[in-house]
Design an enzyme around this catalytic site. Sequence first.
Site, PDB file in Angstrom:
ATOM      1  N   HIS A  71      56.649  32.825  36.033  1.00  9.33           N
ATOM      2  CA  HIS A  71      55.204  32.628  36.135  1.00  9.33           C
ATOM      3  C   HIS A  71      54.467  33.942  35.906  1.00  9.33           C
ATOM      4  O   HIS A  71      55.047  35.018  35.967  1.00  9.33           O
ATOM      5  CB  HIS A  71      54.830  32.071  37.513  1.00  9.33           C
ATOM      6  CG  HIS A  71      55.159  33.015  38.629  1.00  9.33           C
ATOM      7  ND1 HIS A  71      56.407  33.085  39.197  1.00  9.33           N
ATOM      8  CD2 HIS A  71      54.413  33.952  39.280  1.00  9.33           C
ATOM      9  CE1 HIS A  71      56.420  34.019  40.136  1.00  9.33           C
ATOM     10  NE2 HIS A  71      55.211  34.555  40.209  1.00  9.33           N
ATOM     11  N   ASP A  73      51.317  36.240  37.270  1.00 11.73           N
ATOM     12  CA  ASP A  73      50.359  36.497  38.339  1.00 11.73           C
ATOM     13  C   ASP A  73      49.041  36.985  37.751  1.00 11.73           C
ATOM     14  O   ASP A  73      49.026  37.898  36.922  1.00 11.73           O
ATOM     15  CB  ASP A  73      50.879  37.578  39.285  1.00 11.73           C
ATOM     16  CG  ASP A  73      51.982  37.079  40.202  1.00 11.73           C
ATOM     17  OD1 ASP A  73      52.148  35.860  40.324  1.00 11.73           O
ATOM     18  OD2 ASP A  73      52.670  37.929  40.797  1.00 11.73           O
ATOM     19  N   HIS A  77      45.427  37.050  42.433  1.00 11.05           N
ATOM     20  CA  HIS A  77      46.568  36.938  43.350  1.00 11.05           C
ATOM     21  C   HIS A  77      46.688  38.171  44.233  1.00 11.05           C
ATOM     22  O   HIS A  77      47.186  38.087  45.360  1.00 11.05           O
ATOM     23  CB  HIS A  77      47.844  36.745  42.529  1.00 11.05           C
ATOM     24  CG  HIS A  77      49.120  36.771  43.309  1.00 11.05           C
ATOM     25  ND1 HIS A  77      49.369  35.929  44.373  1.00 11.05           N
ATOM     26  CD2 HIS A  77      50.238  37.541  43.178  1.00 11.05           C
ATOM     27  CE1 HIS A  77      50.575  36.168  44.859  1.00 11.05           C
ATOM     28  NE2 HIS A  77      51.118  37.147  44.160  1.00 11.05           N
TER      29      HIS A  77
END
Length: 257
Positions: A71, A73, A77
């Site tokens: 994934h 970020d 975040h």
Amino acid sequence: MRVIDLSSPVDASGWEPDPVVHRIMTPAEGARHMAEEMKAHFDVDFDPADLPGGELLSLDTLTLTSHTGTHVDAPSHYGSVGAYGRPRDIDEMPLDWFLRPGVVLDVTDVGVGVIGAERIEKEIERIGYTPAPLDIVLLHTGASRHVGTPRYFTDFAGLDGPATDLLLDLGVRVIGTDAWSLDAPFGHMIAAYKETGDDSVLWPAHFAGRRREYCQVERLDRLADLPGSHGFRVACFPVKIKGAGAGWTRAVALVDE
């Protein structure tokens, strides 16, 4: 062009601190579900037996975090406030950040703990190539061999603050790792903080994103399969989740042949 998959899977059978729930509706169940929905919402009668084999379509329902599997970020975040302004969410990031020349830095010798600026400088000197602005830098720590096990979340190495700033100073805006986190393991950071009282050892790579806008790609895989330290492109477009701090990606390397 050769395409090398650099992604780890979303796998409900693997160990995760936040377990993945994967429910599968079979094609036969999908046929019955469709018939029930058609009757409930549109008062239409339909017999699933009229479909070939009594089947329609399968449907997968997953419960997971946006940080499961490979994934990206987003700046949001890292915190709610950035020194540069409002941290952007994953759906707001410029797509051209995520299709760029790639550079892989081999830091497998570090083992578990912290990757310092000196180690990054040494590896850049060894490969004979300095990352250019907007190159995507990938850290090959070797941690991906533990994917699917509890050790993946404890046995890896992550960047300290100066090492993160070194790459950002070069103009890098996307830093990837085959580890669970771009920071060192929780236990390592907490132990260092208790010993020194220095809060700069706590999540320095992530918190650098409060000062400088950049993205991380975590939980990569197969970085050892790359044909060299550079000379390839990386594509890691994040899924467009509105208002989210991260988005899943099917990261790949593109190698011209």
